[in-house]
Structure formats: C-alpha cells, structure tokens
Design a protein around this motif. Structure first.
Motif, mmCIF file in Angstrom:
data_model
loop_
_atom_site.group_PDB
_atom_site.id
_atom_site.type_symbol
_atom_site.label_atom_id
_atom_site.label_comp_id
_atom_site.label_asym_id
_atom_site.label_seq_id
_atom_site.Cartn_x
_atom_site.Cartn_y
_atom_site.Cartn_z
ATOM 1 N N UNK A 19 0.020 -36.278 -42.555
ATOM 2 C CA UNK A 19 0.025 -37.822 -42.485
ATOM 3 C C UNK A 19 1.515 -38.459 -42.650
ATOM 4 N N UNK A 20 1.555 -39.427 -41.831
ATOM 5 C CA UNK A 20 2.968 -39.805 -41.404
ATOM 6 C C UNK A 20 2.863 -41.002 -42.809
ATOM 7 N N UNK A 21 4.116 -41.160 -44.106
ATOM 8 C CA UNK A 21 4.420 -41.978 -44.881
ATOM 9 C C UNK A 21 4.788 -43.399 -44.246
ATOM 10 N N UNK A 22 4.270 -44.750 -44.694
ATOM 11 C CA UNK A 22 3.995 -46.112 -43.798
ATOM 12 C C UNK A 22 5.714 -46.098 -45.077
ATOM 13 N N UNK A 23 6.346 -47.427 -43.689
ATOM 14 C CA UNK A 23 7.300 -48.238 -44.791
ATOM 15 C C UNK A 23 6.097 -49.429 -45.646
ATOM 16 N N UNK A 24 7.569 -49.875 -46.654
ATOM 17 C CA UNK A 24 6.625 -50.471 -47.907
ATOM 18 C C UNK A 24 6.376 -52.122 -47.246
ATOM 19 N N UNK A 25 6.097 -52.333 -46.168
ATOM 20 C CA UNK A 25 5.009 -53.656 -44.777
ATOM 21 C C UNK A 25 3.625 -52.712 -45.227
ATOM 22 N N UNK A 26 3.814 -51.837 -44.913
ATOM 23 C CA UNK A 26 2.650 -51.094 -44.290
ATOM 24 C C UNK A 26 2.063 -51.706 -42.586
ATOM 25 N N UNK A 27 3.923 -51.624 -41.683
ATOM 26 C CA UNK A 27 3.975 -52.240 -40.188
ATOM 27 C C UNK A 27 4.207 -51.121 -39.375
ATOM 28 N N UNK A 28 5.183 -50.175 -40.157
ATOM 29 C CA UNK A 28 5.471 -48.840 -39.451
ATOM 30 C C UNK A 28 5.447 -47.560 -40.337
ATOM 31 N N UNK A 29 6.427 -46.592 -39.926
ATOM 32 C CA UNK A 29 6.560 -45.236 -39.898
ATOM 33 C C UNK A 29 7.302 -44.375 -39.831
ATOM 34 N N UNK A 30 7.622 -44.078 -40.790
ATOM 35 C CA UNK A 30 8.338 -42.802 -40.906
ATOM 36 C C UNK A 30 8.568 -41.716 -39.783
ATOM 37 N N UNK A 31 9.727 -40.640 -39.674
ATOM 38 C CA UNK A 31 9.605 -40.245 -38.641
ATOM 39 C C UNK A 31 8.711 -38.767 -38.735
ATOM 40 N N UNK A 32 8.423 -38.358 -40.096
ATOM 41 C CA UNK A 32 8.286 -36.815 -40.607
ATOM 42 C C UNK A 32 6.581 -37.016 -40.852
#
Length: 422
Positions: free
Chosen positions: A363-376
């Motif tokens: 899985x990919x980690x989401x950012x705080x707003x749940x509208x993007x993700x971290x690259x790993x």
C-alpha cells in the motif's frame, strides 16, 4: 563475509544505551548477504529446535535447516521458487512470505487461507514471485518468527547486476538474559559481522528487519535508496545515511565503498550507537582516492500502478491495540470487488509504535488530506503512538487477506483483521 566475535564493550555498552521505547516510525528499509547462484532445484527447509543459550537463553530455538537465520533463498525474476518445508516441532507451523504477492492459498494464515503444517508433516510450496526485490519468509506465528524462525528471500532482477557486491543483512533481536533492559542485535546470526566489498566500487546492501524493534539506522558512507519493502523507488540519497527500519520492513541501498576506510552500519540510540555490521573495502582501489559515483540507475518497475483512484474507494478502519489480541478469528473489516481501491485507516490507540503487516498487496501512505500519496509502497507500515495513518491499495487478488499489527519492542499482536476480495 567474515564474522567477528562480540567485544564486551560493543555488546554491553551498546545494548545498555538502546532506548527503543522513544523511537517513532519515520521510514522503513532493508537487506544484505553474499550472492548465490539461482537454482531450479527444490530447497529443503527442515524446521527443528536447537539450543543457542547465548541468544535464546534456556529455551531452544526453532530454526530452518539448523541455521540462524534460515538460508537465503534466491531466485531470478520470472523463475519458480520451490521449497519443501518439514515440520518437526511439537506445534503446527505456517509460513508467511512477507511482502510477496503470493496466491491466497500460500499466504500462510491458519484459519483464513488454509491449514498449518502439522507436527511431523511436510508440504511442497512452489510459485513464481511476481516482483523482483528483497523479501522475508518466516513462521506466521509471532512466537516462532520472533525466536529465529526467519530468513531472507531475494528475487533478482533480470540480467547482470551493476553492483560489485550484493549482501543481505538480516537483523534479529534477542534477550537471552531476563535482566537485560534492551535486546542484543545480530546480523545474519552474528554480532557486528564484517562484509567485504571491492574498493572503489558500489555495493548493494539488502537490509531486513526480522526483529521486533523500530531501528534508527545510519550508514556511514554515501548511499542511495533503491527499494523500500521490496518495491523500487527513484533512487535518492539518504541524508547523513539515516533511515528508519520498521519491524518486517526491508530497505535496499546502493553504498559507495571508497578505497580505504571501513564503513560502519549502526543503530542510533539515545547514547552510544550500536555497530550492526562493518563493510570493509578489499582490493587495490585507487591511489588517488575514489571519484564521486553518479546517481545509480533505478531498478526495473514491478508494474504497480502510478495512481490509485480514491474517489470511490472503499474505506475501513483498523484499530491497533492497546490490548493484545489472538490470531484465531481475524474479524473482517469488509469485502470489496476485485480491482477496487481500498483506504485503510490504521488507528493506533496504544502508547507504543506499531508495525502493521499487510498481506497480499503493498500500500501507499496517504497524506493528511487523503488526496495524494507518498512515493513509496509499504507492506510493513509504521504507525506512531496515538496516531492514525491512512494507506491506499488496489485489491486485485481474490481471497481473504490478513492485516496484522505488531507492537514495537515486544512484538505483541495488537491487531488481527482481514478483508475479502471477491
């Protein structure tokens, strides 16, 4: 690899300084061991007990092939891995392939994906790992896996490696003396072993955390991250050689060897660092020193999606602790159709960091707003105390898949949930 015996200062002083309780998850990585030729032959993994008083205390350890850790399994991407596992223990045994996208029948979760290997029985396991990378095979039962029953699986990329050497460093933790406040750390079963690498070249280190501790690592050399939890990343330099390795996590590094000085691989503590291993240059190198090497080329992609659509994602909450839970029920958080995007909210209610192990797909980690993700991509997800981490995945493999939370420090199971893909 040369193995040095532990010095009293490096073991006692270093372990006394280690304060894992204050370590918060930052980033997960891992791997290392001498390269071995790929083989199409069946590998035998006989599981039996052996006394190792200096590590396991008075209780015998269960080992693969009487080796600590188990043998490194190597296979070329696209080839089949074939093993026969024989269980001579007094209890049933299940094998988990951490991070490998195996068929559901091979996931090794008793009561969820199949039966365990009974006492005195053996089973044949054969599959073609879909992804190149560094992985971990071990007993699914934490009480066995945390007491040595683990080994590294290396799925090699096609073609010739560009690296002058390739080492697997499988890290385990021990508390043979009940009075020890913190555990002893070993790499490939030894205290602070030495690995050799050609001077002036670049070595691939595969770091595997098979223990229960969140480890703050520092490699004392110029190095680049190649892969996180087995999945390739766009290579980037580690600032000051520092990274965190989550329990169950793996990190592939490209390390510039230089021509003279040995390179320590350390665990940072609140006081003195603990030397996990030493990488020593061998060969003539260059009399004028080693010129800077270019940024390494990225590893071939394993084909995971560049984007996970979140608009219609199924969303489930997975509570983590604080109390211990059993591994018998695996209460379902829900079911989804194949190909559905899934967002998991990993809610840590405890005072300790938790490593969440995802089965079936990373899985990919989401950012705080749940509208993007971290690259790993991660299959061992770090969750800090009293924190919530959201991850996104694509449920593309039919079956029932486990989500297991292990408390940092003692490895206690604080979550055992599942989801179904139809």
């Amino acid at each position: 690899m040369r193995v040095r015996g532990p010095s009293r200062r490096s073991v006692l002083t270093g372990t006394a300084a280690l304060a894992f309780g204050s370590v918060l998850p930052r980033l997960a990585f891992a791997q290392a061991t001498p390269a071995a030729p790929a083989t199409a032959q069946v590998t035998r993994l006989r599981v039996a007990t052996m006394e190792r008083i200096e590590l396991g205390g008075s209780t015998p350890l269960a080992l693969f092939q009487n080796l600590l850790p188990g043998p490194v399994l190597r296979v070329k991407h696209g080839d089949k891995l074939a093993v026969t596992v024989e269980n001579t223990l007094e209890t049933p045994l299940s094998i988990n392939w951490q991070g490998v996208r195996v068929p559901n029948a091979l996931d090794g979760v008793p009561g969820l994906t199949g039966e365990a290997i009974a006492k005195g029985a053996s089973t044949d396991i054969s599959f073609a790992p879909p992804d190149a990378g560094t992985y971990l095979y071990r007993a699914f039962q934490p009480e066995l896996a945390q007491r040595a029953l683990a080994g590294a699986l290396v799925v090699e990329e096609p073609g010739t490696s560009p690296y002058a050497s390739d080492h697997v460093l499988l890290i385990q933790s021990w508390a043979p003396d009940p009075t020890m406040k913190v555990p002893l750390l070993t790499v490939n079963g030894a205290v602070s072993p030495t690995f050799e690498a050609p001077a002036g070249g670049r070595s691939r280190l595969r770091l595997v955390n098979a223990g229960t501790q969140f480890l703050r690592l520092q490699v004392m050399a110029s190095c680049y991250v190649l892969a996180v939890d087995g999945q390739p990343v766009q290579p980037f330099a580690l600032k000051d050689g520092r990274a965190q390795l989550t329990p169950g996590g793996r990190l592939d590094l490209a390390v510039d060897i230089g021509s003279a000085d040995p390179i320590p691989v350390n665990v940072e503590t609140s006081q003195l660092p603990i030397q996990l291993a030493l990488v020593t240059p061998v060969g003539p190198g260059s009399a004028q020193g080693t010129p800077p090497l270019p940024v390494p080329a990225a590893l071939p992609s394993n084909g995971l999606p560049d984007k996970i659509p979140l608009e219609k994602a199924a969303r489930f909450e997975v509570p983590l602790g604080p109390d211990k839970v059993g591994l018998s029920s695996f209460e379902s958080v829900g079911s989804v159709a194949r190909g559905t995007s899934v967002v998991l909210a990993l809610v840590n209610r405890s005072e300790a960091p938790v490593a969440v192990q995802l089965h079936g797909v990373p899985a990919r980690l989401l950012d705080g707003a749940d509208d993007g993700w971290k690259p790993w991509w991660h299959d061992a997800v770090p969750v800090a105390p009293k924190a919530t981490v959201r991850v996104a995945l694509v449920a593309d493999a039919p079956g029932k898949w486990a989500i297991v939370g292990l408390r940092g420090g003692d490895g206690a199971v604080v979550a055992a949930r599942s989801y179904e893909v139809k």
